[in-house]
Design a protein around this motif. Structure first.
Motif, PDB file in Angstrom:
ATOM      1  N   THR A  44       0.848  -1.188   0.000  1.00 51.77           N
ATOM      2  CA  THR A  44       0.000   0.000   0.000  1.00 51.77           C
ATOM      3  C   THR A  44       0.887   1.243   0.000  1.00 51.77           C
ATOM      4  N   PRO A  45       0.700   2.167  -0.932  1.00 50.56           N
ATOM      5  CA  PRO A  45       1.569   3.344  -1.021  1.00 50.56           C
ATOM      6  C   PRO A  45       1.270   4.345   0.090  1.00 50.56           C
TER       7      PRO A  45
ATOM      8  N   GLU B 219      -9.932  -5.623 -11.212  1.00 50.04           N
ATOM      9  CA  GLU B 219     -11.037  -5.762 -10.260  1.00 50.04           C
ATOM     10  C   GLU B 219     -10.837  -4.912  -9.011  1.00 50.04           C
ATOM     11  N   ALA B 220      -9.594  -4.570  -8.698  1.00 54.38           N
ATOM     12  CA  ALA B 220      -9.292  -3.869  -7.446  1.00 54.38           C
ATOM     13  C   ALA B 220      -9.774  -2.430  -7.433  1.00 54.38           C
ATOM     14  N   ALA B 221     -10.013  -1.847  -8.613  1.00 54.96           N
ATOM     15  CA  ALA B 221     -10.377  -0.436  -8.663  1.00 54.96           C
ATOM     16  C   ALA B 221     -11.870  -0.188  -8.525  1.00 54.96           C
TER      17      ALA B 221
ATOM     18  N   ASP C  91      -7.877   1.189   0.709  1.00 56.90           N
ATOM     19  CA  ASP C  91      -6.467   0.868   0.514  1.00 56.90           C
ATOM     20  C   ASP C  91      -6.243   0.008  -0.722  1.00 56.90           C
ATOM     21  N   ARG C  92      -7.187  -0.882  -1.027  1.00 59.09           N
ATOM     22  CA  ARG C  92      -7.018  -1.693  -2.231  1.00 59.09           C
ATOM     23  C   ARG C  92      -7.120  -0.823  -3.481  1.00 59.09           C
TER      24      ARG C  92
ATOM     25  N   ALA D 252      -0.274   7.890  -2.979  1.00 59.73           N
ATOM     26  CA  ALA D 252      -1.656   7.818  -3.479  1.00 59.73           C
ATOM     27  C   ALA D 252      -2.564   8.472  -2.449  1.00 59.73           C
ATOM     28  N   TRP D 253      -3.017   9.666  -2.764  1.00 61.88           N
ATOM     29  CA  TRP D 253      -3.882  10.414  -1.867  1.00 61.88           C
ATOM     30  C   TRP D 253      -5.342  10.233  -2.282  1.00 61.88           C
TER      31      TRP D 253
END
Length: 309
Positions: A4-5, A178-180, A187-188, A219-220
């Motif tokens: 996770t960024p 699929e994660a988006a 977080d994903r 990643a904000w």
């Protein structure tokens, strides 16, 4: 291993100070040609997409806005006499950034040729909507976007979940496709957004109530705090805002410009929905009409913050 960024979820209103810090305002020696954005958008089927993106750009910054596309220039002139029109980007004249995609005809042969030309230009390029679908279908175009980074050219991709999935599949990763989705945890989605940013060497704006912006390293998230902007044409408005800011705030970090645009768009939608009797549904055109006031708030807050230091 946790991939996770860095970054966190911020309220859109809380981002307005930061937006005001990067938002361009005219300086004594500047003129209308400093910070021009060019917009390739619209088609016979969707002329309104071009008008929304153009109106948003006009409302967002002071410099000239150029239109390059198939929509009748008389229609553009009637709606927006400030905008200078050309039939194609090659004919538009000098700009400091390009926006491409809202409402374009994916099946028109010239659309792919124009995108190929834009990808090869030196200016920052924001790709939205149908342009992203064309990129996902065309390996050469996708490779051209990735290669822009090697010569220092900036690219911004602004997908919703479906467009993100198409790009991820074009890159051979079903898991990230699929994660988006909007029903995935924050977080994903952040991790997926950062992945796409790294893969394409771009800044990625993943749309949603929790919009995520990533350059691959961080990643904000920006929480709109509402869903009033879930209305047709809202994404065209965001593309116009973001493109105008990128063009006119050349010295500001690209990631910060995009975060500022997301915040202004979210708060403008909230302002548009607010009535004396409470909140009510809005149109994308209503969001456009609220941009002006929200930018004023952002600039005021930024100035007050600077004076207090």
């Amino acid at each position: 291993m946790d991939d996770t960024p860095p970054g966190e979820l911020l309220a859109a209103r809380d981002c307005l100070v930061a937006a005001g810090e990067v938002w361009p305002s005219p300086q004594p020696r500047e003129d209308k040609y400093a910070g021009v954005v060019g917009i390739f958008a619209g088609s016979d089927t969707f002329p309104g997409a071009a008008l929304l993106a153009l109106k948003a750009a006009v409302k967002s910054t002071s410099p000239m806005v150029r239109y390059a596309g198939p929509v009748d220039p008389r229609l553009i002139a009637l709606a927006l006499p400030e905008v200078v029109s050309a039939p194609r980007p090659e004919k538009a004249g000098r700009v400091q950034a390009w926006v491409a995609g809202p409402g374009i005809d994916e099946d028109a042969p010239e659309a792919l040729n124009i995108l190929d030309w834009l990808v090869r230009q030196p200016e920052p390029l924001l790709l939205d909507a149908s342009a992203l679908q064309l990129v996902a279908k065309n390996t050469q175009l996708l490779r051209g976007i990735i290669n822009r980074h090697t010569t220092g050219r900036a690219t911004v991709l602004t997908p919703h979940a479906g467009e993100f999935a198409a790009l991820a599949r074009a890159l051979g990763n079903e898991e990230q496709a699929e994660a988006a989705a909007v029903d995935q945890d924050f977080d994903r989605r952040r991790t997926a957004c950062a992945w796409l940013a790294r893969q394409t060497k771009s800044v990625v704006l993943l749309k949603g109530r929790h919009t995520i912006v990533s350059d691959g390293d961080v990643a904000w998230g920006v929480d709109a705090g509402h869903s009033w902007s879930a209305t047709p044409g809202s994404g065209d408005v965001l593309a116009g805002i973001a493109g105008a800011v990128i063009a006119a705030a050349e010295k500001a970090p690209l990631l910060h410009c995009i975060l500022g645009a997301v915040a202004v768009h979210a708060v403008a939608a909230l302002h548009a929905a607010e009535t004396p009797e409470g909140f009510a549904p809005i149109s994308a055109s209503d969001i456009v009409e609220s941009i002006h006031a929200v930018v004023a708030v952002a600039l005021r807050h930024a100035h007050e913050e600077a004076d207090g230091d």
